[in-house]
Design a protein around this motif. Structure first.
Motif, PDB file in Angstrom:
ATOM      1  N   MET A   1       0.839  -1.182   0.000  1.00  0.00           N
ATOM      2  CA  MET A   1       0.000   0.000   0.000  1.00  0.00           C
ATOM      3  C   MET A   1       0.883   1.243   0.000  1.00  0.00           C
ATOM      4  O   MET A   1       1.787   1.360   0.798  1.00  0.00           O
ATOM      5  N   ASN A   2       0.615   2.178  -0.876  1.00  0.00           N
ATOM      6  CA  ASN A   2       1.367   3.410  -0.941  1.00  0.00           C
ATOM      7  C   ASN A   2       0.524   4.568  -0.458  1.00  0.00           C
ATOM      8  O   ASN A   2      -0.686   4.575  -0.591  1.00  0.00           O
ATOM      9  N   GLN A   3       1.174   5.572   0.079  1.00  0.00           N
ATOM     10  CA  GLN A   3       0.491   6.772   0.516  1.00  0.00           C
ATOM     11  C   GLN A   3       1.059   7.941  -0.249  1.00  0.00           C
ATOM     12  O   GLN A   3       2.251   8.028  -0.510  1.00  0.00           O
ATOM     13  N   ASN A   4       0.186   8.889  -0.637  1.00  0.00           N
ATOM     14  CA  ASN A   4       0.588  10.026  -1.424  1.00  0.00           C
ATOM     15  C   ASN A   4      -0.099  11.265  -0.911  1.00  0.00           C
ATOM     16  O   ASN A   4      -1.054  11.220  -0.157  1.00  0.00           O
ATOM     17  N   SER A   5       0.395  12.423  -1.356  1.00  0.00           N
ATOM     18  CA  SER A   5      -0.198  13.693  -0.985  1.00  0.00           C
ATOM     19  C   SER A   5      -0.846  14.329  -2.181  1.00  0.00           C
ATOM     20  O   SER A   5      -0.408  14.149  -3.318  1.00  0.00           O
ATOM     21  N   ALA A   6      -1.912  15.093  -1.944  1.00  0.00           N
ATOM     22  CA  ALA A   6      -2.617  15.769  -3.027  1.00  0.00           C
ATOM     23  C   ALA A   6      -2.055  17.149  -3.293  1.00  0.00           C
ATOM     24  O   ALA A   6      -2.580  17.888  -4.109  1.00  0.00           O
ATOM     25  N   ALA A   7      -0.978  17.528  -2.618  1.00  0.00           N
ATOM     26  CA  ALA A   7      -0.426  18.850  -2.794  1.00  0.00           C
ATOM     27  C   ALA A   7      -0.052  19.070  -4.253  1.00  0.00           C
ATOM     28  O   ALA A   7       0.552  18.226  -4.906  1.00  0.00           O
ATOM     29  N   GLY A   8      -0.394  20.230  -4.778  1.00  0.00           N
ATOM     30  CA  GLY A   8      -0.037  20.543  -6.146  1.00  0.00           C
ATOM     31  C   GLY A   8      -0.857  19.809  -7.173  1.00  0.00           C
ATOM     32  O   GLY A   8      -0.435  19.665  -8.315  1.00  0.00           O
ATOM     33  N   PHE A   9      -2.054  19.336  -6.843  1.00  0.00           N
ATOM     34  CA  PHE A   9      -2.882  18.594  -7.790  1.00  0.00           C
ATOM     35  C   PHE A   9      -3.252  19.443  -8.990  1.00  0.00           C
ATOM     36  O   PHE A   9      -3.623  20.597  -8.862  1.00  0.00           O
ATOM     37  N   THR A  10      -3.112  18.887 -10.161  1.00  0.00           N
ATOM     38  CA  THR A  10      -3.597  19.514 -11.387  1.00  0.00           C
ATOM     39  C   THR A  10      -4.543  18.534 -12.056  1.00  0.00           C
ATOM     40  O   THR A  10      -4.470  17.334 -11.834  1.00  0.00           O
ATOM     41  N   ALA A  11      -5.439  19.059 -12.881  1.00  0.00           N
ATOM     42  CA  ALA A  11      -6.446  18.219 -13.521  1.00  0.00           C
ATOM     43  C   ALA A  11      -5.796  17.040 -14.230  1.00  0.00           C
ATOM     44  O   ALA A  11      -4.793  17.189 -14.936  1.00  0.00           O
ATOM     45  N   ALA A  12      -6.355  15.851 -14.040  1.00  0.00           N
ATOM     46  CA  ALA A  12      -5.830  14.639 -14.656  1.00  0.00           C
ATOM     47  C   ALA A  12      -6.807  14.146 -15.702  1.00  0.00           C
ATOM     48  O   ALA A  12      -7.998  14.457 -15.663  1.00  0.00           O
ATOM     49  N   ALA A  13      -6.305  13.373 -16.653  1.00  0.00           N
ATOM     50  CA  ALA A  13      -7.163  12.799 -17.680  1.00  0.00           C
ATOM     51  C   ALA A  13      -7.955  11.643 -17.090  1.00  0.00           C
ATOM     52  O   ALA A  13      -7.513  10.996 -16.136  1.00  0.00           O
ATOM     53  N   PRO A  14      -9.138  11.368 -17.625  1.00  0.00           N
ATOM     54  CA  PRO A  14      -9.894  10.201 -17.166  1.00  0.00           C
ATOM     55  C   PRO A  14      -9.097   8.930 -17.416  1.00  0.00           C
ATOM     56  O   PRO A  14      -8.183   8.904 -18.251  1.00  0.00           O
ATOM     57  N   PRO A  15      -9.403   7.843 -16.716  1.00  0.00           N
ATOM     58  CA  PRO A  15      -8.718   6.574 -16.971  1.00  0.00           C
ATOM     59  C   PRO A  15      -8.883   6.152 -18.431  1.00  0.00           C
ATOM     60  O   PRO A  15      -9.817   6.575 -19.112  1.00  0.00           O
ATOM     61  N   SER A  16      -7.986   5.304 -18.889  1.00  0.00           N
ATOM     62  CA  SER A  16      -8.013   4.860 -20.278  1.00  0.00           C
ATOM     63  C   SER A  16      -9.282   4.066 -20.590  1.00  0.00           C
ATOM     64  O   SER A  16      -9.894   3.472 -19.694  1.00  0.00           O
ATOM     65  N   TYR A 191      -7.981   4.413  -2.579  1.00  0.00           N
ATOM     66  CA  TYR A 191      -8.020   4.642  -4.025  1.00  0.00           C
ATOM     67  C   TYR A 191      -7.215   3.576  -4.755  1.00  0.00           C
ATOM     68  O   TYR A 191      -6.433   2.832  -4.148  1.00  0.00           O
ATOM     69  N   SER A 192      -7.393   3.505  -6.073  1.00  0.00           N
ATOM     70  CA  SER A 192      -6.657   2.546  -6.897  1.00  0.00           C
ATOM     71  C   SER A 192      -6.109   3.247  -8.138  1.00  0.00           C
ATOM     72  O   SER A 192      -6.844   3.966  -8.827  1.00  0.00           O
ATOM     73  N   ARG A 193      -4.850   3.039  -8.419  1.00  0.00           N
ATOM     74  CA  ARG A 193      -4.244   3.603  -9.635  1.00  0.00           C
ATOM     75  C   ARG A 193      -4.778   2.926 -10.891  1.00  0.00           C
ATOM     76  O   ARG A 193      -4.598   3.433 -12.000  1.00  0.00           O
ATOM     77  N   THR A 194      -5.433   1.769 -10.724  1.00  0.00           N
ATOM     78  CA  THR A 194      -6.015   1.076 -11.881  1.00  0.00           C
ATOM     79  C   THR A 194      -7.532   1.222 -11.905  1.00  0.00           C
ATOM     80  O   THR A 194      -8.228   0.414 -12.504  1.00  0.00           O
ATOM     81  N   ASP A 195      -8.036   2.253 -11.241  1.00  0.00           N
ATOM     82  CA  ASP A 195      -9.461   2.594 -11.278  1.00  0.00           C
ATOM     83  C   ASP A 195      -9.828   2.931 -12.724  1.00  0.00           C
ATOM     84  O   ASP A 195      -9.184   3.755 -13.366  1.00  0.00           O
ATOM     85  N   GLU A 212      -5.252  10.485   5.677  1.00  0.00           N
ATOM     86  CA  GLU A 212      -4.334   9.577   5.001  1.00  0.00           C
ATOM     87  C   GLU A 212      -4.928   9.074   3.686  1.00  0.00           C
ATOM     88  O   GLU A 212      -6.145   8.985   3.517  1.00  0.00           O
ATOM     89  N   ASN A 213      -4.028   8.760   2.750  1.00  0.00           N
ATOM     90  CA  ASN A 213      -4.379   8.088   1.504  1.00  0.00           C
ATOM     91  C   ASN A 213      -3.862   6.657   1.573  1.00  0.00           C
ATOM     92  O   ASN A 213      -2.724   6.427   1.991  1.00  0.00           O
ATOM     93  N   VAL A 214      -4.680   5.697   1.178  1.00  0.00           N
ATOM     94  CA  VAL A 214      -4.260   4.293   1.184  1.00  0.00           C
ATOM     95  C   VAL A 214      -4.572   3.694  -0.181  1.00  0.00           C
ATOM     96  O   VAL A 214      -5.721   3.731  -0.637  1.00  0.00           O
ATOM     97  N   GLU A 215      -3.566   3.156  -0.828  1.00  0.00           N
ATOM     98  CA  GLU A 215      -3.731   2.607  -2.171  1.00  0.00           C
ATOM     99  C   GLU A 215      -4.018   1.110  -2.146  1.00  0.00           C
ATOM    100  O   GLU A 215      -3.424   0.364  -1.363  1.00  0.00           O
ATOM    101  N   VAL A 216      -4.933   0.674  -3.012  1.00  0.00           N
ATOM    102  CA  VAL A 216      -5.204  -0.741  -3.218  1.00  0.00           C
ATOM    103  C   VAL A 216      -5.106  -1.037  -4.708  1.00  0.00           C
ATOM    104  O   VAL A 216      -5.110  -0.131  -5.536  1.00  0.00           O
ATOM    105  N   ASP A 217      -5.031  -2.289  -5.049  1.00  0.00           N
ATOM    106  CA  ASP A 217      -5.043  -2.716  -6.444  1.00  0.00           C
ATOM    107  C   ASP A 217      -6.445  -3.219  -6.747  1.00  0.00           C
ATOM    108  O   ASP A 217      -6.868  -4.237  -6.201  1.00  0.00           O
TER     109      ASP A 217
END
Length: 259
Positions: A1-16, A191-195, A212-217
């Protein structure tokens, strides 16, 4: 599980489109995984109330596996009592106020015990905003694949919102800043990076002492029954009130969800 910060967020593209297209199959795979997780142990609950908020175009049935898991651990689980989630109405402030009143009534029903709020996708936005309105009645906020840090364009389901409401979701700068602001209570964003539905970057909160942010697959659709998510939710709900600690990734012995 990875944790990340939202600092400096810029608009992201929708998932593929590829990730979006295989969402149903991945969700089915995750459901099978949940059914086979009888060997996994989870900490028992203390009986405090949990209120669940479903995602867009869904209702309480979409969160039933997660609800049954929480109930099996000893929590008293409540629905948001608004039925099918078609998105927020035009008069959003009194509507959010009614949701907060519902949480307050549940806390009173339990002798003043604070409720944990658990929201999937758009439902997580509601949970966060309700916690800001009723912090004295909120113990913990947990969101699953909730894009509270975006602009409303980082997803593949805006067409569903338009179908239900006749217009696309619009988030101006002031509203975006409001949604990004953390509730004043312990808050976990899973959240999931493969959402395949929403951009994972839009699900990252600004990490702080109680955030906190907690990543899952996993997929977006399957977050409500993803085995890793169930373990994390069980651990987070079991945190003693006033003694919250970050997710460590280590499992705790106890009762498991029924397979």
């Amino acid at each position: 599980m990875n944790q990340n910060s939202a600092a400096g967020f810029t608009a992201a593209a929708p998932p593929s489109i590829g990730l979006f297209g295989i969402e149903p199959w991945r969700a089915l795979y995750e459901y099978v995984g949940m059914r086979l997780m009888d060997q996994d142990k989870m900490p028992p609950g203390d009986g405090h109330p949990v209120v669940m908020f479903p995602g867009l175009a869904s209702d309480r049935h979409a969160l039933m596996p997660l609800r049954k898991c929480c109930e099996s651990l000893g929590y008293t689980v409540y629905d948001w009592e608004q039925g099918f989630n078609t998105g927020p109405p035009a008069a959003i402030e009194p509507w959010l106020g009614a949701l907060a009143d519902h949480v307050r009534s549940i806390a009173r029903r339990h002798g003043g015990r604070r409720a944990s709020l658990l929201g999937w996708s758009l439902g997580g936005v509601y949970a966060r905003e309700v916690a800001k309105l009723a912090p004295r009645c909120t113990r913990h906020v947990i969101t699953l694949g909730t894009p509270f840090a975006g602009t409303g364009r980082e997803n593949n389901v805006a067409w569903i919102y338009r179908l239900l409401n006749g217009e696309r979701p619009m988030i101006d700068e002031a509203l975006a800043a409001r949604l990004r602001t953390n509730p004043p209570v312990p808050t976990t964003s899973i959240y999931s990076r493969t959402d395949g539905i929403v951009a994972w970057q839009a699900c990252l909160l600004e990490e702080a002492d109680q955030a906190e942010n907690v990543e899952v697959d996993g997929s977006h659709v399957g977050l409500g029954w993803n085995a890793a998510v169930l373990r994390i939710v069980a651990d987070r709900l079991a945190q003693r009130e006033g003694a919250w600690q970050r997710w460590s990734g280590a499992g705790a012995a106890g009762h498991g969800c029924p397979s």
